[in-house]
Design an enzyme around this catalytic site. Structure first.
Site, PDB file in Angstrom:
ATOM      1  N   ASP A 289       0.857  -1.180   0.000  1.00 34.13           N
ATOM      2  CA  ASP A 289       0.000   0.000   0.000  1.00 34.13           C
ATOM      3  C   ASP A 289       0.896   1.234   0.000  1.00 34.13           C
ATOM      4  O   ASP A 289       1.636   1.450   0.949  1.00 34.13           O
ATOM      5  CB  ASP A 289      -0.879  -0.025   1.265  1.00 34.13           C
ATOM      6  CG  ASP A 289      -2.024   0.964   1.187  1.00 34.13           C
ATOM      7  OD1 ASP A 289      -1.927   1.940   0.425  1.00 34.13           O
ATOM      8  OD2 ASP A 289      -3.024   0.756   1.912  1.00 34.13           O
ATOM      9  N   ARG A 291      -0.218   4.371  -0.390  1.00 30.38           N
ATOM     10  CA  ARG A 291      -1.002   5.596  -0.211  1.00 30.38           C
ATOM     11  C   ARG A 291      -0.488   6.442   0.942  1.00 30.38           C
ATOM     12  O   ARG A 291       0.024   5.919   1.922  1.00 30.38           O
ATOM     13  CB  ARG A 291      -2.475   5.244   0.073  1.00 30.38           C
ATOM     14  CG  ARG A 291      -3.205   4.769  -1.148  1.00 30.38           C
ATOM     15  CD  ARG A 291      -4.600   4.321  -0.802  1.00 30.38           C
ATOM     16  NE  ARG A 291      -4.594   3.083  -0.025  1.00 30.38           N
ATOM     17  CZ  ARG A 291      -5.686   2.432   0.337  1.00 30.38           C
ATOM     18  NH1 ARG A 291      -6.868   2.912   0.020  1.00 30.38           N
ATOM     19  NH2 ARG A 291      -5.593   1.306   1.021  1.00 30.38           N
TER      20      ARG A 291
HETATM   21  N1  LIG Z   1      -2.334  -2.154  -6.470  1.00 26.94           N
HETATM   22  C1  LIG Z   1      -3.588  -2.609  -6.470  1.00 26.94           C
HETATM   23  N2  LIG Z   1      -4.569  -1.755  -6.118  1.00 26.94           N
HETATM   24  C2  LIG Z   1      -5.825  -2.232  -6.091  1.00 26.94           C
HETATM   25  C3  LIG Z   1      -6.147  -3.558  -6.435  1.00 26.94           C
HETATM   26  N3  LIG Z   1      -7.494  -3.708  -6.336  1.00 26.94           N
HETATM   27  C4  LIG Z   1      -7.984  -2.511  -5.927  1.00 26.94           C
HETATM   28  N4  LIG Z   1      -6.989  -1.617  -5.784  1.00 26.94           N
HETATM   29  C5  LIG Z   1      -7.014  -0.245  -5.296  1.00 26.94           C
HETATM   30  O1  LIG Z   1      -7.224  -0.318  -3.901  1.00 26.94           O
HETATM   31  C6  LIG Z   1      -7.768   0.903  -3.452  1.00 26.94           C
HETATM   32  C7  LIG Z   1      -8.934   0.573  -2.503  1.00 26.94           C
HETATM   33  O2  LIG Z   1      -9.272   1.734  -1.882  1.00 26.94           O
HETATM   34  P1  LIG Z   1     -10.276   1.860  -0.661  1.00 26.94           P
HETATM   35  O3  LIG Z   1     -11.494   1.035  -0.915  1.00 26.94           O
HETATM   36  O4  LIG Z   1     -10.435   3.325  -0.400  1.00 26.94           O
HETATM   37  O5  LIG Z   1      -9.453   1.316   0.566  1.00 26.94           O
HETATM   38  P2  LIG Z   1      -9.305  -0.006   1.351  1.00 26.94           P
HETATM   39  O6  LIG Z   1      -7.902  -0.068   1.862  1.00 26.94           O
HETATM   40  O7  LIG Z   1      -9.789  -1.165   0.531  1.00 26.94           O
HETATM   41  O8  LIG Z   1     -10.208   0.179   2.652  1.00 26.94           O
HETATM   42  P3  LIG Z   1     -11.795   0.305   2.833  1.00 26.94           P
HETATM   43  O9  LIG Z   1     -11.957   1.673   3.451  1.00 26.94           O
HETATM   44  O10 LIG Z   1     -12.184  -0.759   3.776  1.00 26.94           O
HETATM   45  O11 LIG Z   1     -12.431   0.184   1.512  1.00 26.94           O
HETATM   46  C8  LIG Z   1      -8.140   1.690  -4.691  1.00 26.94           C
HETATM   47  O12 LIG Z   1      -7.176   2.698  -4.911  1.00 26.94           O
HETATM   48  C9  LIG Z   1      -8.079   0.644  -5.801  1.00 26.94           C
HETATM   49  O13 LIG Z   1      -7.734   1.202  -7.054  1.00 26.94           O
HETATM   50  C10 LIG Z   1      -5.081  -4.421  -6.792  1.00 26.94           C
HETATM   51  O14 LIG Z   1      -5.255  -5.614  -7.052  1.00 26.94           O
HETATM   52  N5  LIG Z   1      -3.824  -3.900  -6.799  1.00 26.94           N
END
Ligand SMILES: Nc1nc2c(ncn2[C@@H]2O[C@H](COP(=O)(O)OP(=O)(O)OP(=O)(O)O)[C@@H](O)[C@H]2O)c(=O)[nH]1
Ligand SMILES: [Zn+2]
Length: 357
Positions: A289, A291
């Site tokens: 992650d 971010r």
């Molecule tokens: N690198 C990568 N990013 C992904 C993948 N699948 C989804 N994402 C990214 O994961 C992020 C999910 O963001 P959020 O839903 O805000 O955060 P989260 O950490 O899942 O936490 P929640 O608040 O529970 O949803 C987004 O930026 C998506 O583009 C993946 O397989 N690989």
């Protein structure tokens, strides 16, 4: 008085330069080096760089581990560019797309000793330009006018928190799921992507607000991809805020957990080969992650919110907000239905990333 660009301005230029294949100059004390992103390096530019000095590659430890290169520098590894190797070899180091077809890139000899801060800054710059995190570094003594230069090491990691953000516009937008909203656009000074805040109703500033920090997911949010839970989470959050009569949703342009859409699609391509979401990030050279949640905290504060009821399943988001001065009075779960395409992804998020699902 000469007109000297600020660090934010220099960073914005450096990102643009790396993306089009231009090197930047980084100075650290007595040392100066040219730094170019491997992803965008053309054979012609590589030849020019070779004329400046002896190049080496800097990779993250994550990528080096996949390549079975020794990691002597903690979070990164340095490999000299052999005289008989060129752009294809460099590309093979940076990009895992060819790992399966061509697993043996080595043996790879890693450099040891000496300073590594220029390399670290170069990798951070490539990441912030949403390129593969691998750079070519060429120590030089020449003065190279015309190139973007950092006369001291750019402290990129600490910059995001300090970057000023200007509100550039705001207007009313009626939403099918949430009723009246006001959409605010924020533009960071350092040329990074704009972020958005959607205010639902008229949330009070002196009480905890129902809030969501949503990271951009083009595939899930816009295309309705079934591979993740982002689209349904976005819609459910808006619906809950509408039902609640008030809320704030930050739409943070941190696509792919901060690696950018092109790299996320590289990660998806590795997932097509059988790696999970975390392994795919690592093979590309990224952390799970990437971010920076300080941006979310800064935006909430700016909007006048000090306390939130946070819609998330991710305990890290709660922790990061609290660490950066936003009180989380409650974590409100945001569970959406599983399907056969996202169930494995959700299991990995729970197992490896600590999500409460
Ligand atoms: N690198 C990568 N990013 C992904 C993948 N699948 C989804 N994402 C990214 O994961 C992020 C999910 O963001 P959020 O839903 O805000 O955060 P989260 O950490 O899942 O936490 P929640 O608040 O529970 O949803 C987004 O930026 C998506 O583009 C993946 O397989 N690989
Ligand atoms: Zn998604």
């Amino acid at each position: 008085m000469p007109l000297i660009p600020t660090l934010s301005e220099t960073l914005a230029r450096a990102r643009a330069d790396l993306r089009v294949g231009l090197p930047v100059v980084i100075r650290d004390g007595e040392q100066t080096a040219l730094v170019a992103a491997i992803e965008t390096l053309s054979p012609a530019r590589l030849a020019e760089l070779r004329a400046q000095g002896a190049p080496h590659v800097a990779l993250t430890a994550r990528r080096a581990e996949t390549l079975k290169a020794r990691v002597y520098d903690g979070d990164l590894a340095r490999l000299p560019l052999p005289p008989d190797q060129g752009a294809d070899w460099l590309r093979g180091l940076a990009d895992p797309a060819g790992d399966l077809a061509n697993p043996m890139k080595g043996p790879l000899f890693a450099m040891r000793g000496g300073a590594t801060d220029i390399e670290r800054a170069g990798i951070a710059l490539a990441k912030s330009a949403h390129l593969l995190p691998a750079v070519l570094v060429v120590p030089t003594t020449q003065d190279l006018p015309g190139l973007t230069r950092f006369d001291a090491l750019p402290a990129i990691a600490s910059l995001a928190a300090e970057t000023a953000m200007a509100e550039v516009a705001a207007a009313r937008v009626p939403l099918a799921l949430a009723g009246q909203s006001r959409l605010h656009i924020y533009r960071p000074d350092d040329g990074e992507a704009e972020h958005y805040a959607v205010e639902i109703g008229q949330p009070a500033r002196d009480k905890p607000v129902l809030a969501r920090l949503h990271s951009a997911c083009f595939t899930g949010d816009v295309l309705g991809s079934l591979k993740c839970d982002c689209g349904p989470q976005l819609h459910e959050a808006l619906r809950m805020m509408g039902e609640n009569g008030a809320g704030v949703l930050l739409y943070l342009n941190q696509e792919g957990r901060g690696i950018g859409l092109a790299n996320k699609m590289r990660a998806y391509s590795l997932q097509d080969q059988g790696y999970d979401t975390v392994e795919a990030n690592h093979r590309l050279g990224f952390e799970d992650d990437e971010r920076d949640f300080r941006i979310g905290a800064a935006l909430l504060r700016r909007l006048g919110f000090g306390q939130v009821r946070l819609l998330t399943n991710n305990p890290r988001k709660v922790q990061m907000l609290e660490n950066h001065g936003i009180g989380v009075t409650e974590r409100v779960p945001l569970i959406t239905p599983r399907n056969r395409f996202n169930t494995g992804y959700l299991d990995i998020k729970a197992e490896k990333s600590g999500h409460l699902l």
